[in-house]
Design a protein around this motif. Sequence first.
Motif, short mmCIF file in Angstrom:
data_model
loop_
_atom_site.label_atom_id
_atom_site.label_comp_id
_atom_site.label_asym_id
_atom_site.label_seq_id
_atom_site.Cartn_x
_atom_site.Cartn_y
_atom_site.Cartn_z
N LEU A 7 -26.95 -94.51 -19.66
CA LEU A 7 -27.09 -94.34 -21.12
C LEU A 7 -26.67 -92.93 -21.55
N LEU A 8 -26.98 -91.93 -20.74
CA LEU A 8 -26.58 -90.56 -21.06
C LEU A 8 -25.06 -90.43 -21.09
N VAL A 9 -24.38 -91.08 -20.13
CA VAL A 9 -22.91 -91.04 -20.11
C VAL A 9 -22.35 -91.74 -21.34
N TYR A 10 -22.89 -92.91 -21.67
CA TYR A 10 -22.42 -93.64 -22.85
C TYR A 10 -22.63 -92.83 -24.13
N PHE A 11 -23.80 -92.18 -24.22
CA PHE A 11 -24.09 -91.42 -25.43
C PHE A 11 -23.19 -90.19 -25.53
N LEU A 12 -22.89 -89.57 -24.39
CA LEU A 12 -21.95 -88.44 -24.39
C LEU A 12 -20.59 -88.89 -24.89
N GLN A 13 -20.15 -90.06 -24.42
CA GLN A 13 -18.86 -90.59 -24.88
C GLN A 13 -18.90 -90.93 -26.37
N SER A 14 -20.04 -91.43 -26.84
CA SER A 14 -20.18 -91.74 -28.25
C SER A 14 -20.08 -90.47 -29.10
N LEU A 15 -20.74 -89.40 -28.65
CA LEU A 15 -20.69 -88.14 -29.38
C LEU A 15 -19.26 -87.60 -29.45
N ILE A 16 -18.56 -87.64 -28.31
CA ILE A 16 -17.18 -87.15 -28.29
C ILE A 16 -16.30 -87.99 -29.19
N MET A 17 -16.47 -89.32 -29.11
CA MET A 17 -15.63 -90.20 -29.92
C MET A 17 -15.93 -90.05 -31.41
N GLY A 18 -17.21 -89.82 -31.75
CA GLY A 18 -17.57 -89.68 -33.15
C GLY A 18 -17.21 -88.32 -33.72
N LEU A 19 -17.24 -87.27 -32.87
CA LEU A 19 -16.98 -85.91 -33.35
C LEU A 19 -15.51 -85.51 -33.18
N ASP A 20 -14.98 -85.68 -31.98
CA ASP A 20 -13.59 -85.27 -31.73
C ASP A 20 -13.02 -86.09 -30.58
N PRO A 21 -12.40 -87.25 -30.86
CA PRO A 21 -11.89 -88.11 -29.79
C PRO A 21 -10.81 -87.47 -28.95
N LEU B 235 -11.94 -82.30 -18.80
CA LEU B 235 -13.15 -82.90 -19.38
C LEU B 235 -13.18 -84.41 -19.16
N ALA B 236 -12.03 -85.06 -19.27
CA ALA B 236 -11.97 -86.52 -19.12
C ALA B 236 -12.27 -86.96 -17.69
N LYS B 237 -11.85 -86.15 -16.71
CA LYS B 237 -12.03 -86.51 -15.31
C LYS B 237 -13.50 -86.61 -14.91
N PRO B 238 -14.35 -85.59 -15.19
CA PRO B 238 -15.77 -85.73 -14.81
C PRO B 238 -16.49 -86.82 -15.58
N ILE B 239 -16.10 -87.06 -16.84
CA ILE B 239 -16.73 -88.13 -17.62
C ILE B 239 -16.41 -89.49 -16.99
N SER B 240 -15.15 -89.68 -16.59
CA SER B 240 -14.76 -90.93 -15.92
C SER B 240 -15.50 -91.11 -14.61
N LEU B 241 -15.70 -90.00 -13.90
CA LEU B 241 -16.41 -90.06 -12.62
C LEU B 241 -17.87 -90.44 -12.82
N LEU B 242 -18.54 -89.82 -13.79
CA LEU B 242 -19.93 -90.16 -14.09
C LEU B 242 -20.05 -91.60 -14.57
N TRP B 243 -19.10 -92.05 -15.37
CA TRP B 243 -19.05 -93.44 -15.85
C TRP B 243 -19.01 -94.39 -14.65
N ARG B 244 -18.15 -94.07 -13.69
CA ARG B 244 -17.97 -94.94 -12.52
C ARG B 244 -19.23 -94.99 -11.67
N PHE C 259 -18.81 -98.36 -0.71
CA PHE C 259 -17.89 -98.77 -1.77
C PHE C 259 -17.81 -97.70 -2.85
N LEU C 260 -18.93 -97.07 -3.16
CA LEU C 260 -18.94 -96.02 -4.18
C LEU C 260 -18.06 -94.84 -3.75
N ILE C 261 -18.17 -94.44 -2.49
CA ILE C 261 -17.35 -93.34 -1.98
C ILE C 261 -15.86 -93.70 -2.05
N LEU C 262 -15.53 -94.94 -1.65
CA LEU C 262 -14.14 -95.39 -1.73
C LEU C 262 -13.65 -95.42 -3.17
N ASP C 263 -14.51 -95.87 -4.09
CA ASP C 263 -14.14 -95.89 -5.51
C ASP C 263 -13.85 -94.48 -6.03
#
Length: 309
Positions: free
Chosen positions: A59-73, A81-90, A140-144
């Motif tokens: 939920l924290l990752v989703y909310f962070l993405q929501s804030l970025i998308m709502g403030l400055d996509p 910045l996109a790389k660590p967000i994608s990693l946390l999402w995964r 599987f997570l490490i491989l991902d």
Amino acid sequence: MFSGLSTLFLILSGMEFLIGILGNVFIGLVLCSECVKNQKTSLLDFILTGLAISRISQLLVYFLQSLIMGLDPQVFAIFKLAKPISLLWRISNHLTTWLVTCLSIFYLLKIAHFSHSLFFWLKWRMNRVILGMFAFSLVFLILDILLLETFSDLFWNLINEGNLTLAESKTHYIKNEILLSFSYFIPIGLSLLSLLFLFQSLVKHTRNLQLNFVGSRDFSTKAHKRAMKMVTSFLLLIMVHFLFIQLASWMFHRFLDNKFTKFILLVLYVFPAGHSFMLILGNSQLRQIALKVLKHLKSSLKRQNPLDL
């Protein structure tokens, strides 16, 4: 200044985030307090606690993405910045999906009845089987993560060097997302098998009751039906969630600042928020404590407003 749509999107995201955090924090606090009180923890409590923690991070990752998308996509276009967000999402999606799959296997081994020797062996070693399966999921997570790191670096290097056109970059990105999504098929398939075996066990159990002229309202039948409801609700939610994750990954790349992209992100909150309340309602211990908390809040409100009827 924010547009009306961005403001509404941020408000709805905040509401869904708070609802999801409330349910998962409640599960975590109750189970942790019971563990401290009893000086021990069961396998079910371990799974539910881990699930609550992973969903809070999700939920924290989703909310962070929501804030970025709502403030400055356009922040998503910055690789650092996109790389660590994608990693946390995964990571958060992977842990949540596998922990709920472990919960489905737990219901199957705990409740179902089969005469096969392999099932007896799995049932007898249930703790080791489920913990081993979760440990196997970390492979599987490490491989991902390694695949995601490789694809991300290669993708951005090709774009920066000008070796990919816009159309080629989109095709390359979608192919990588499809390949990375294959790891979801294993836990979803295991949960589906759990549901099918639970249904088969329920049919067999009901037939035996009818042959022995015993009423169908026994404890085992109720347990079968309750477990099937829990697993079915998970499967429905995870399939919708998986579909919208793939849509979100595609939309983030092609139509970042888009109304439909924001709608997809709002739908993603439903699984980590909604399923936590299903778990509370389906677990007798959590349900009883939740009712006590609600009664206490209701009585507190009455004391604060004595004139209310």
